[in-house]
Design an enzyme around this catalytic site. Structure first.
Site, PDB file in Angstrom:
ATOM      1  N   ASP A 157      89.171  71.298  26.136  1.00 45.64           N
ATOM      2  CA  ASP A 157      90.518  71.667  25.688  1.00 45.64           C
ATOM      3  C   ASP A 157      90.536  73.168  25.382  1.00 45.64           C
ATOM      4  O   ASP A 157      90.450  73.603  24.239  1.00 45.64           O
ATOM      5  CB  ASP A 157      90.879  70.844  24.444  1.00 45.64           C
ATOM      6  CG  ASP A 157      92.297  71.106  23.968  1.00 45.64           C
ATOM      7  OD1 ASP A 157      93.078  71.719  24.724  1.00 45.64           O
ATOM      8  OD2 ASP A 157      92.615  70.709  22.829  1.00 45.64           O
ATOM      9  N   ASP A 193      99.026  59.427  32.263  1.00 41.16           N
ATOM     10  CA  ASP A 193     100.164  60.251  31.848  1.00 41.16           C
ATOM     11  C   ASP A 193     101.457  59.436  31.919  1.00 41.16           C
ATOM     12  O   ASP A 193     102.337  59.679  32.743  1.00 41.16           O
ATOM     13  CB  ASP A 193     100.245  61.498  32.741  1.00 41.16           C
ATOM     14  CG  ASP A 193     101.341  62.461  32.294  1.00 41.16           C
ATOM     15  OD1 ASP A 193     101.779  62.352  31.126  1.00 41.16           O
ATOM     16  OD2 ASP A 193     101.751  63.300  33.115  1.00 41.16           O
ATOM     17  N   SER A 195     103.905  59.420  29.947  1.00 39.09           N
ATOM     18  CA  SER A 195     105.092  60.173  29.520  1.00 39.09           C
ATOM     19  C   SER A 195     105.566  61.146  30.598  1.00 39.09           C
ATOM     20  O   SER A 195     106.601  61.796  30.444  1.00 39.09           O
ATOM     21  CB  SER A 195     104.783  60.955  28.234  1.00 39.09           C
ATOM     22  OG  SER A 195     103.779  61.928  28.479  1.00 39.09           O
ATOM     23  N   HIS A 314      43.408  66.575  19.010  1.00 40.35           N
ATOM     24  CA  HIS A 314      42.318  67.483  19.376  1.00 40.35           C
ATOM     25  C   HIS A 314      42.743  68.917  19.091  1.00 40.35           C
ATOM     26  O   HIS A 314      43.887  69.303  19.342  1.00 40.35           O
ATOM     27  CB  HIS A 314      41.998  67.323  20.867  1.00 40.35           C
ATOM     28  CG  HIS A 314      41.108  68.390  21.424  1.00 40.35           C
ATOM     29  ND1 HIS A 314      41.559  69.383  22.272  1.00 40.35           N
ATOM     30  CD2 HIS A 314      39.783  68.621  21.258  1.00 40.35           C
ATOM     31  CE1 HIS A 314      40.552  70.163  22.613  1.00 40.35           C
ATOM     32  NE2 HIS A 314      39.470  69.728  22.009  1.00 40.35           N
ATOM     33  N   ASN A 315      41.825  69.727  18.531  1.00 43.12           N
ATOM     34  CA  ASN A 315      42.133  71.127  18.207  1.00 43.12           C
ATOM     35  C   ASN A 315      43.517  71.243  17.576  1.00 43.12           C
ATOM     36  O   ASN A 315      44.387  71.992  18.046  1.00 43.12           O
ATOM     37  CB  ASN A 315      42.032  72.007  19.451  1.00 43.12           C
ATOM     38  CG  ASN A 315      40.584  72.283  19.845  1.00 43.12           C
ATOM     39  OD1 ASN A 315      39.645  71.808  19.193  1.00 43.12           O
ATOM     40  ND2 ASN A 315      40.381  73.032  20.913  1.00 43.12           N
ATOM     41  N   GLU A 344      41.607  67.714  13.704  1.00 41.40           N
ATOM     42  CA  GLU A 344      40.381  68.484  13.909  1.00 41.40           C
ATOM     43  C   GLU A 344      40.485  69.860  13.274  1.00 41.40           C
ATOM     44  O   GLU A 344      41.528  70.524  13.364  1.00 41.40           O
ATOM     45  CB  GLU A 344      40.088  68.622  15.407  1.00 41.40           C
ATOM     46  CG  GLU A 344      38.750  69.281  15.679  1.00 41.40           C
ATOM     47  CD  GLU A 344      38.409  69.342  17.156  1.00 41.40           C
ATOM     48  OE1 GLU A 344      37.249  69.649  17.483  1.00 41.40           O
ATOM     49  OE2 GLU A 344      39.301  69.076  17.990  1.00 41.40           O
ATOM     50  N   ASP A 346      38.311  73.389  13.350  1.00 43.28           N
ATOM     51  CA  ASP A 346      37.257  74.170  13.996  1.00 43.28           C
ATOM     52  C   ASP A 346      36.939  75.352  13.080  1.00 43.28           C
ATOM     53  O   ASP A 346      37.676  76.341  13.055  1.00 43.28           O
ATOM     54  CB  ASP A 346      37.775  74.649  15.350  1.00 43.28           C
ATOM     55  CG  ASP A 346      36.670  74.809  16.369  1.00 43.28           C
ATOM     56  OD1 ASP A 346      35.511  74.880  15.954  1.00 43.28           O
ATOM     57  OD2 ASP A 346      36.967  74.872  17.571  1.00 43.28           O
ATOM     58  N   HIS A 359      39.944  78.680  17.587  1.00 41.51           N
ATOM     59  CA  HIS A 359      39.120  78.245  18.710  1.00 41.51           C
ATOM     60  C   HIS A 359      38.111  79.342  18.999  1.00 41.51           C
ATOM     61  O   HIS A 359      38.446  80.369  19.585  1.00 41.51           O
ATOM     62  CB  HIS A 359      40.000  77.958  19.932  1.00 41.51           C
ATOM     63  CG  HIS A 359      39.338  77.082  20.936  1.00 41.51           C
ATOM     64  ND1 HIS A 359      39.684  77.082  22.268  1.00 41.51           N
ATOM     65  CD2 HIS A 359      38.339  76.174  20.817  1.00 41.51           C
ATOM     66  CE1 HIS A 359      38.944  76.209  22.914  1.00 41.51           C
ATOM     67  NE2 HIS A 359      38.120  75.645  22.053  1.00 41.51           N
ATOM     68  N   GLU A 393      34.526  70.696  12.729  1.00 40.05           N
ATOM     69  CA  GLU A 393      33.715  71.374  13.740  1.00 40.05           C
ATOM     70  C   GLU A 393      33.109  72.570  13.019  1.00 40.05           C
ATOM     71  O   GLU A 393      33.747  73.611  12.873  1.00 40.05           O
ATOM     72  CB  GLU A 393      34.630  71.792  14.884  1.00 40.05           C
ATOM     73  CG  GLU A 393      33.920  72.265  16.121  1.00 40.05           C
ATOM     74  CD  GLU A 393      33.277  71.119  16.863  1.00 40.05           C
ATOM     75  OE1 GLU A 393      32.055  71.164  17.006  1.00 40.05           O
ATOM     76  OE2 GLU A 393      33.978  70.204  17.269  1.00 40.05           O
TER      77      GLU A 393
END
Length: 755
Positions: A157, A193, A195, A314-315, A344, A346, A359, A393
C-alpha cells in the site's frame, strides 16, 4: 476472521498480540535515547523505539533519519540486562553495570550494546522487549501467517490509504512469493471489487484475503469427517483423531480440543468444531508432526551418564574458522543456550600470569580463561539443569595450571564436582539426575580415581590430549609428543572424565577404568564404527567416548554424526558455529526430552548381551521394521530467497531424507512448482522402509529449484522417527541456522505401519 479483517484495514493499529495499555509496551512505543557502544572511543546517542506494528524496532542510525533503519524482533535471540557481553565488559566501567543491556541477534550479526540513562530505564527496555517477544513466540502458525500477510499488504500500500489498487495488488502478489499473469490478477481484482471503485477496501480486502488463503485440502479433510449436519461434532473429531491421526484418545480429549481451539461460541457450546477451529487445531502443537508428549523431559534420567547421547561442541570458543577467526565467550553462551552439555576449552599460557583460550599456533584471537568460566557459570543451566562437561585441552605451565584450578574452584564454587558422589569408590557413572546443576572436568589426571579419597604427589604426563590437532600433526609427521608437569591442583578436579589414550578394545576392556575416556578423531572413529561396530558399542556400554573433527577442517566444517551415534558414541562433538546438514541432524537428535542435551540410548546399545551391528542387521530387539508412508500435500507462505529482487519468485520442491543405520538411508523428492512460494501443492506420495526406528531421523528439505545451478535452501525440519506423529500434520520450517520461519510450513500426511 474478524481479527485479520481489523488488522488488514487499519495499518495504524498495533497487531493483536500487543498488550494494549501495558506500561512497558507504551514505554517502548514512545522510545527514547540510548547510548550505543562499539568501542572505547565510539559511543553515540541514538533514538530507539518500537514501531506501531509491534514487530520491528526503529533506530536512528546517524544524525539523519533513515526509513530503512529498523530491525525485526524475530531477528533477536535474547535481551541481556547488565554488562553481559564482551563488548560491554571491555569498553565500559563496572559503575554503569545496572544501566547496561544488550540485544543479541541470531546468526552472526553483531550484538547491540546499549547504556540507558538510569537503572529503571534499562530494566524497562529489557522487560518490555522480552514481553513483546514472548507474545510473538506464543502465536501459532495461523496467527503468524495472518500478520505476515498483513505486513506484506501494508508494504504494498504505497500511498498508505488503506486501499489497494490493481497495480498495488500485483506488487503485493510478488511480495508474497507468487507469480500470476496479468489476466488472473485482473480477474481476482474484479471479483473482489464489488463496489466497482477501482480499489479494494474494507470488506473487499477481507474477501481478497479469504480467496487467496483458501486451502482446498483442508476443505476436503474437514468435509470427509464433518458428518453431523455438515459440522464436526466431538464424536466426529474423536473418529478423526483415532482413525486418521492414530491417537489413543478419549471423547473428553476431543471436547477439550474444541474448547481450546474453536472460535465460534455457538459451535463451542454445542461441542462442535468449525472449519476455522479445525485449521487452528492443525496449526497448534497437537497438529504438529512433532509429538508434544516428547517436548518435556520424559526419559529415565537416572541411568549411568554413559548411557546417553550428550550434545557436544568442538573448539567451542571459536565464532568462525579454525585459523584466524575470533575466540569469544559469546560462542560458549550460544552453545550453552542450545543445551550443549560438553564444551571445549583450549588452554594456553597467557600474559600477566593469566591463562588464555584460543586455537594454538594460529591467528585466532585470545580470550581469558577466567572470563570463559564466568560466562559458563552464568549460562550453563539456563536451558537445561543437567550436567555440563568442561573438556580441557591443557597446554599450560604448572604455574598457570594452578591459576586455572583456582578460577574453576572459586568461580564455579560448589557446582564444581571435586569428589565422586557417595562415600566409597564407585564402579559406574552416576546419572544426569544425580549430577543436576554440576560441572564435570574432563582432562589429564595423575592417578586413579580412588586417589580422590587420599593424597598423591605429582608426576610427569603427556601434556597434549589425543583430541588436539597439534598431536594429530605430530603423529602424522612421526614426531614424539612433548611432556610437561601436570599441577596436582588441576589434576584433582578430574573426577569422572579422565583422558586416556586408546590402543584397542581388548586393552581398554582389560585395563581401562569406567571413568577413563578416550577421544577419537573422526577418521579413527568412523573406521571403528564401520569395521568394529559391535566392539565399539560394547566399549561405550560402560565408558565414555568423545569424537572430534579432523584438524584438516580449518573452515570449521563438520562430519556426519549419525554413524557415531549408531556405534553408541556419546560425546560426538561438532562445530556449533557452522550451520549445515550435520548441525541439523544434531539439533534433531536432541530435539526431544525437553531439549535438555541428553538422550537415552536405545536398550540394544546399553544391554551387554546385545550383538547389534548397524551394518549387519541380524534378528534382534533393534529390528522393528516399519513402512513409512509420506504424502507431501502443500506448503504455505515460503520465504523469498532474494528479498532484494521483487520479481524473484521461488520454484519450490521438497526432499524427504532418512538418516540412520546404512539400510535405512534414503532420499526422495517431489517435482518442482514454477513461481509459487505462497501456496504450492504437490500431493506426492513416498514410501520408505525403516529397519531400526530408534536410530532413524527424518529430514524435510524445501529448496528453490534451479536447472542451471545448485538449488537454494528455503527451509528445513528434522526430527527423530520415534517422535513423529501419524496423520495430517503441519511441519514447521527452520532457516539454515536452525531458527523458526514463523509463517512458513509444510502440510503432510504421515503413516508409519509395522512392516
Amino acid at each position: 476472521m474478524s481479527t485479520i479483517y481489523d488488522t488488514l484495514i487499519n495499518s495504524q493499529k498495533s497487531i493483536h498480540y500487543c498488550l494494549e495499555g501495558d506500561p512497558d509496551l507504551q514505554f517502548l512505543l514512545k522510545g527514547g535515547d540510548l547510548l550505543k557502544v562499539k568501542s572505547k572511543s565510539w559511543r553515540k546517542t541514538r533514538l530507539f523505539r518500537l514501531n506501531e506494528d509491534c514487530k520491528t524496532v526503529w533506530q536512528q542510525t546517524s544524525k539523519t533519519f533513515k526509513s530503512d533503519s529498523s530491525f525485526s524482533l524475530e531477528d533477536i535471540d535474547s535481551v541481556r540486562y547488565g554488562r553481559q557481553t564482551e563488548g560491554l565488559q571491555k569498553y565500559t566501567d563496572s559503575s554503569v553495570e545496572d544501566r547496561c543491556f544488550s540485544i543479541i541477534f541470531k546468526g552472526r550479526r553483531k550484538n547491540l550494546d546499549l547504556i540507558a540513562s538510569s537503572k529503571e530505564e534499562a530494566k524497562r527496555w529489557v522487560s518490555g522487549l522480552e514481553k513483546v517477544m514472548t507474545g510473538m513466540h506464543s502465536l501459532n502458525r495461523q496467527q503468524n501467517s495472518e500478520h505476515w500477510f498483513y505486513n506484506c499488504m501494508r508494504k504494498a500500500d504505497k500511498n498508505a490509504d488503506n486501499k489497494m489498487s490493481l497495480k498495488e495488488l500485483k506488487h503485493f502478489l510478488r511480495q508474497i512469493n507468487i507469480e500470476v499473469d496479468d489476466s488472473y490478477a485482473e480477474m481476482l481484482f474484479k471479483k473482489c471489487d464489488t463496489s466497482n471503485s477501482g480499489t479494494l477496501e474494507g470488506s473487499e480486502i477481507k474477501h481478497f484475503y479469504d480467496l487467496l488463503t483458501y486451502r482446498e485440502e483442508i476443505d476436503v479433510i474437514y468435509g470427509k469427517y464433518a458428518s453431523t449436519n455438515g459440522q464436526m461434532s466431538s464424536g466426529d473429531l474423536l473418529y478423526f483423531l483415532q482413525n486418521e491421526q492414530r491417537e489413543s484418545v478419549s471423547l473428553e480429549y476431543a471436547k477439550k480440543l474444541i474448547e481450546k481451539y474453536e472460535v465460534d461460541e455457538t459451535a463451542k457450546q454445542n461441542k462442535y468444531m468449525s472449519k476455522d477451529g479445525f485449521l487452528i487445531y492443525l496449526n497448534h502443537e497437537e497438529g504438529s508432526i512433532f509429538n508434544p508428549a516428547h517436548k518435556p523431559i520424559y526419559q529415565d534420567m537416572h541411568q549411568p551418564l554413559n548411557h546417553y547421547f550428550i550434545s557436544s561442541s568442538h573448539n567451542t570458543y571459536l565464532m568462525e574458522d579454525q585459523l584466524k577467526g575470533p575466540s569469544s565467550t559469546e560462542a560458549y553462551i550460544k552453545a550453552l543456550m542450545k543445551s550443549c552439555r560438553c564444551v571445549e576449552l583450549d588452554c594456553w599460557d597467557g600474559a600477566n600470569g593469566e591463562p588464555v583460550i584460543y586455537h594454538g599456533h594460529t591467528l585466532t584471537s585470545k580470550v581469558l580463561f577466567k572470563d570463559v568460566i564466568k560466562a559458563i557459570k552464568e549460562y550453563a543451566f539456563k536451558t537445561s539443569q543437567y550436567p555440563v562437561i568442561l573438556s580441557l585441552e591443557n597446554h599450560c605451565s604448572t604455574e598457570q595450571q594452578k591459576i586455572m584450578a583456582h578460577h574453576l574452584t572459586s568461580i564455579l564454587g560448589s557446582a564444581l564436582l571435586t569428589q565422586p558422589l557417595g562415600h566409597q569408590m564407585p564402579n559406574t557413572f552416576p546419572g544426569p539426575e544425580e549430577l543436576k546443576g554440576r560441572f564435570l572436568i574432563k582432562g589429564k589426571r595423575l592417578n586413579k580415581l580412588d586417589a580422590a579419597f587420599n593424597n598423591n604427589a605429582t608426576e610427569d604426563v603427556d601434556s597434549v590430549s589425543e583430541e588436539d590437532e597439534a598431536a594429530e600433526l605430530k603423529e602424522a609427521e612421526q614426531k614424539p609428543k612433548e611432556k610437561i608437569k601436570l599441577a596436582k591442583e588441576l589434576s584433582d578436579l578430574v573426577i569422572y572424565c579422565k583422558s586416556v589414550h586408546f590402543s584397542n578394545f581388548e586393552h581398554s576392556r582389560d585395563n581401562q577404568a569406567f571413568y577413563e575416556m578416550a577421544s577419537f578423531k573422526e577418521s579413527k572413529a568412523m573406521n571403528l564404527a564401520e569395521n568394529s561396530a559391535t566392539a565399539f558399542i560394547h566399549h561405550n556400554m560402560d565408558k565414555l567416548s568423545r569424537i572430534y573433527p579432523a584438524g584438516s577442517r580449518t573452515d570449521s566444517s563438520n562430519y556426519n554424526p549419525v554413524p557415531l551415534w549408531n556405534a553408541g558414541c556419546q560425546i560426538v562433538a561438532l562445530n556449533f558455529q557452522t550451520p549445515g546438514k550435520e548441525m541439523d541432524l544434531n539439533q534433531a537428535r536432541f530435539l526431544p526430552n525437553g531439549k535438555c542435551g541428553y538422550i537415552l540410548k536405545p536398550e540394544f546399545q546399553r544391554d551387554p548381551a546385545s550383538q547389534f551391528d548397524p551394518a549387519n542387521l541380524r534378528v534382534g530387539p533393534w529390528l522393528k521394521r516399519k513402512t513409512l508412508h509420506v504424502m507431501i500435500i502443500s506448503a504455505q507462505q515460503l520465504p523469498k530467497i532474494n528479498e532484494n529482487k521483487q520479481k524473484s519468485i521461488v520454484d519450490p520442491q521438497v526432499k524427504v531424507e532418512i538418516y540412520g543405520v546404512p539400510d535405512d538411508i534414503a532420499s526422495k523428492q517431489t517435482h518442482h512448482i514454477d513461481n509459487n512460494g505462497f501456496n504450492p501443492q504437490w500431493n506426492t506420495k513416498f514410501q520408505f522402509t525403516i529397519h531400526v526406528p530408534e536410530l532413524a531421523l527424518v529430514r524435510f528439505v524445501v529448496e528453490d529449484y534451479d536447472a542451471a545451478s545448485h538449488n537454494d535452501l528455503i527451509g528445513l525440519y528434522t526430527l527423530p522417527f520415534t517422535s513423529m506423529q501419524n496423520g495430517y500434520r503441519h511441519v514447521p520450517l527452520l532457516t539454515k541456522r536452525g531458527n523458526l520461519i514463523p509463517s512458513a510450513g509444510l502440510f503432510v500426511h504421515i503413516m508409519a505401519l509395522d512392516a
